[in-house]
Design a protein around this motif. Structure first.
Motif, short mmCIF file in Angstrom:
data_model
loop_
_atom_site.label_atom_id
_atom_site.label_comp_id
_atom_site.label_asym_id
_atom_site.label_seq_id
_atom_site.Cartn_x
_atom_site.Cartn_y
_atom_site.Cartn_z
N GLU A 265 0.87 -1.30 -0.01
CA GLU A 265 0.05 0.04 -0.01
C GLU A 265 0.80 1.41 -0.03
OE1 GLU A 265 -2.40 -3.25 1.25
OE2 GLU A 265 -0.52 -2.65 2.25
N ASP A 266 1.98 1.18 0.90
CA ASP A 266 2.89 2.40 0.77
C ASP A 266 3.50 2.46 -0.60
OD1 ASP A 266 2.69 2.69 3.51
OD2 ASP A 266 4.09 1.50 3.86
N VAL A 267 3.94 1.45 -1.18
CA VAL A 267 4.15 1.40 -2.76
C VAL A 267 3.55 2.00 -3.56
CG1 VAL A 267 5.12 0.19 -4.57
CG2 VAL A 267 6.19 -0.39 -2.17
N ASP A 268 2.25 1.57 -3.43
CA ASP A 268 1.06 2.08 -4.44
C ASP A 268 0.96 3.42 -4.37
OD1 ASP A 268 0.96 -0.44 -5.40
OD2 ASP A 268 -1.13 -0.97 -4.49
N ARG A 269 0.84 3.91 -3.02
CA ARG A 269 0.72 5.31 -2.73
C ARG A 269 1.91 6.22 -3.35
NH1 ARG A 269 -1.48 10.10 -3.02
NH2 ARG A 269 -0.71 11.55 -1.39
N PHE A 270 3.12 5.86 -3.11
CA PHE A 270 4.38 6.38 -3.75
C PHE A 270 4.18 6.41 -5.44
CE2 PHE A 270 8.25 5.79 -6.01
CZ PHE A 270 8.99 6.80 -5.83
N LEU A 271 3.96 5.51 -5.94
CA LEU A 271 3.65 5.40 -7.41
C LEU A 271 2.39 6.26 -7.96
CD1 LEU A 271 3.78 1.45 -8.11
CD2 LEU A 271 5.44 3.14 -8.53
N GLU A 272 1.53 6.46 -7.30
CA GLU A 272 0.36 7.33 -7.54
C GLU A 272 1.07 8.72 -7.41
OE1 GLU A 272 -2.68 6.97 -4.40
OE2 GLU A 272 -3.25 5.19 -5.21
N VAL A 273 1.86 8.97 -6.41
CA VAL A 273 2.52 10.50 -6.43
C VAL A 273 3.30 10.54 -7.45
CG1 VAL A 273 3.93 12.18 -5.05
CG2 VAL A 273 2.15 10.66 -3.96
N THR A 274 4.37 9.62 -7.75
CA THR A 274 5.04 9.54 -8.95
C THR A 274 4.52 10.07 -10.25
OG1 THR A 274 6.69 8.04 -7.90
CG2 THR A 274 6.97 8.62 -10.10
N GLN A 275 3.50 9.32 -10.58
CA GLN A 275 2.52 9.38 -11.62
C GLN A 275 2.32 10.93 -11.84
OE1 GLN A 275 -0.22 6.37 -12.73
NE2 GLN A 275 -0.23 7.02 -14.79
N ILE A 276 1.58 11.54 -10.71
CA ILE A 276 1.07 13.02 -10.65
C ILE A 276 2.21 13.82 -11.12
CG2 ILE A 276 0.37 14.81 -9.44
CD1 ILE A 276 -1.09 12.75 -7.82
N ILE A 277 3.60 13.61 -10.45
CA ILE A 277 4.54 14.47 -10.86
C ILE A 277 5.10 14.04 -12.07
CG2 ILE A 277 7.17 14.68 -10.25
CD1 ILE A 277 6.35 13.88 -7.32
N ALA A 278 5.12 13.14 -12.70
CA ALA A 278 5.62 12.76 -14.06
C ALA A 278 4.73 13.37 -15.21
CB ALA A 278 5.71 11.19 -14.11
N GLU A 279 3.52 13.52 -14.77
CA GLU A 279 2.38 14.18 -15.73
C GLU A 279 2.30 15.62 -15.51
OE1 GLU A 279 -1.02 11.84 -15.01
OE2 GLU A 279 -0.29 10.19 -16.05
N SER A 280 3.17 16.28 -14.51
CA SER A 280 2.93 17.43 -14.55
C SER A 280 4.10 18.39 -15.39
CB SER A 280 3.12 17.99 -12.84
OG SER A 280 4.56 17.55 -12.59
N HIS A 281 3.79 19.80 -15.33
CA HIS A 281 4.42 20.55 -15.95
C HIS A 281 5.35 21.58 -15.11
CE1 HIS A 281 3.14 19.21 -19.55
NE2 HIS A 281 1.98 19.08 -19.55
N VAL A 282 6.49 21.84 -15.09
CA VAL A 282 7.15 22.85 -14.34
C VAL A 282 7.19 24.29 -14.93
CG1 VAL A 282 9.53 23.58 -13.58
CG2 VAL A 282 8.93 21.20 -13.68
N VAL A 283 6.71 25.24 -14.01
CA VAL A 283 6.41 26.51 -14.37
C VAL A 283 7.85 27.24 -14.75
CG1 VAL A 283 5.68 28.63 -13.53
CG2 VAL A 283 4.62 26.81 -13.09
N SER A 284 8.10 27.73 -15.82
CA SER A 284 9.33 28.30 -16.14
C SER A 284 9.91 29.27 -15.53
CB SER A 284 9.17 28.90 -17.78
OG SER A 284 8.48 30.14 -17.65
N GLU A 285 11.27 29.74 -15.19
CA GLU A 285 11.61 30.47 -14.21
C GLU A 285 11.10 32.09 -14.49
OE1 GLU A 285 13.65 30.29 -12.06
OE2 GLU A 285 14.06 28.15 -12.18
N ALA A 286 10.90 32.15 -15.75
CA ALA A 286 10.40 33.75 -16.14
C ALA A 286 8.90 33.76 -15.72
CB ALA A 286 10.33 33.80 -17.78
N GLY A 287 8.05 32.57 -15.34
CA GLY A 287 6.79 32.78 -14.87
C GLY A 287 6.71 32.81 -13.59
N ARG A 288 7.76 32.45 -12.89
CA ARG A 288 7.71 32.19 -11.22
C ARG A 288 7.69 33.68 -10.74
NH1 ARG A 288 11.65 27.33 -10.09
NH2 ARG A 288 10.71 25.72 -10.88
#
Length: 432
Positions: free
Chosen positions: A409-432
């Protein structure tokens, strides 16, 4: 790749073990958290902390002859016996120091000074405590420092790369049991035998700080000369490192109180609490072994317990990589690269080395933290990481390091978070 054994703990055992750790599911402030940073420290056994507190409270000197003093001396003797049993050290000396790194420097310094103007062999993935100790000893005693190259695909040191550097003038060979950055595991028994085949007299020194909490250690069958461990990495407390020294190492000239035996490496009185705490760790490992065998021999229980820990962690690693029917693993995720594991196969510790295509490792670690998952970025800007990362052609990794008391269950929680991070987009430095 070899098939990985995926034998998880039975549910009742897993629940029993989980209940014995502090802060397994939440941080000290009561916030939910996954502590997947055990290669930087380790979750603490309640019994180890309690034993440390109990012995630390006693004012009595163990060198006296009254009942409390004798009881303390019994705890020290039991602790040293348990260290020997854990390491399967049937001979030699057990030494201690403030840290495992400090005792590694002491060992290598003594060995390096035992003869002049030869060579020392170390490896590109050694922890700084052993690598730097070899470098200092080489410079101080006129030795040539030879460094065995890593295989960037596996993060390990191929045995051939060590053997090509060993000759009849090699004073010592330093090889790490398990890399705390790449997770690569070296078969110390095989490596030691091959090194002895080239030079029967060379000293073989092993850093087992990362490896010892995750699988069996057997200095007797390996035929090595020195090995260090750190209890804080194996569910215990900070403040001490232990080492095994073969008889020929222990008797070399070294700092000691001159009235003490020539093989004594402990300068001053031992700290009783450290030994009592380590015995509590061994009791815990034996309880795991006892679940699977009726053999009550303590060394047999330790060996069984550590093998079961290894199998549990291999199963967790398999799930981290391949996921489950409902959750893809890291190897199936876009924007995620898993390093080293494919080449290592079963010779892989429960360490995931990840990079993300869509953000830096530091950014990924920050995002994990916002989801209540503690991991760590090993970056070339750190003196602990730079040389090792460069040896495997990387600038940084996200290091993920659970331990055996974690669950699917811990591993699955980690994988859920990893998938969220992998599918996210980083805001550019100029837009911060």
């Amino acid at each position: 790749m070899k098939q990985r054994n995926t034998e998880l703990f039975p549910h009742d055992l897993a629940e029993q073990l989980a209940s014995q750790f502090h802060f397994l599911n939440e941080d000290p402030y009561g916030n939910p958290r996954l502590f997947f940073e055990n290669s930087g420290g380790s979750l603490r056994l309640k019994a180890a902390v309690e034993a440390q507190t109990r012995l630390s409270a006693l004012p009595d000197c163990p060198e006296r002859t009254h009942d409390i003093a004798l009881g303390i001396r019994d705890e020290i003797n039991k602790g040293e016996k348990d260290i020997r049993l854990f390491l399967n050290a049937k001979s030699g000396t057990i030494a201690s120091s403030f840290t495992a790194s400090k005792i590694m420097f002491d060992i290598v310094s003594v060995l390096g000074a035992s003869i002049k103007n030869r060579n020392i062999v170390t490896t590109a993935v050694e922890h700084p405590s052993s690598y730097d100790a070899c470098k200092f000893a080489s410079e101080a005693n006129g030795h040539e420092l030879r460094v065995a190259a890593a295989d960037p695909k596996s993060g390990s040191i191929p045995l051939a790369n060590i053997l090509e550097l060993v000759d009849d003038k090699t004073v010592l060979v330093s090889v790490i049991m398990t890399s705390n950055i790449t997770g690569a595991v070296h078969d110390i028994g095989t490596y030691a035998a091959a090194i002895r085949g080239k030079n029967p007299d060379t000293f073989i020194v092993v850093d087992a700080v990362q490896g010892a909490p995750h699988g069996p250690v057997d200095v007797d069958s390996w035929g090595i000369d020195a090995l260090n461990i750190a209890p804080y990495k194996m569910f215990g407390n900070r403040g001490v490192g232990f080492a095994f020294l073969s008889d020929r190492v222990a008797s070399l000239p070294h700092h000691r109180l001159l009235a003490s035996p020539k093989n004594n490496w402990d300068v001053g009185s031992p700290t009783p609490a450290h030994y009592a705490s380590f015995s509590a760790i061994i009791d815990y490992i034996c309880d795991i072994g006892r679940y699977f065998t009726e053999n009550e021999d303590r060394r047999s229980l330790i060996a069984e317990g550590m093998q079961r820990i290894h199998l549990q962690e291999q199963a967790l690693l398999h799930r981290l990589l391949h996921g489950s029917a409902n959750q893809p693993g890291t190897k199936q995720m876009e924007n995620v690269t898993v390093h080293f594991e494919e080449a290592n196969g079963v010779n892989q510790d429960l360490i995931l080395a990840l990079t993300f295509n869509n953000m830096s490792c530091a950014e990924a670690v920050d995002r994990y933290g916002k989801h209540g998952v503690l991991v760590y970025a090993r970056e070339s800007s750190s003196h602990y990481s730079k040389r090792i990362l460069e040896a495997v052609n990387l600038d940084a990794i996200v290091r993920v390091s659970p331990i055996h008391c974690h669950t699917t269950e811990d591993v699955d929680r980690f994988l859920e978070v990893t998938q969220i991070i992998a599918e996210s987009h980083v805001v550019s430095e100029a837009g911060r």
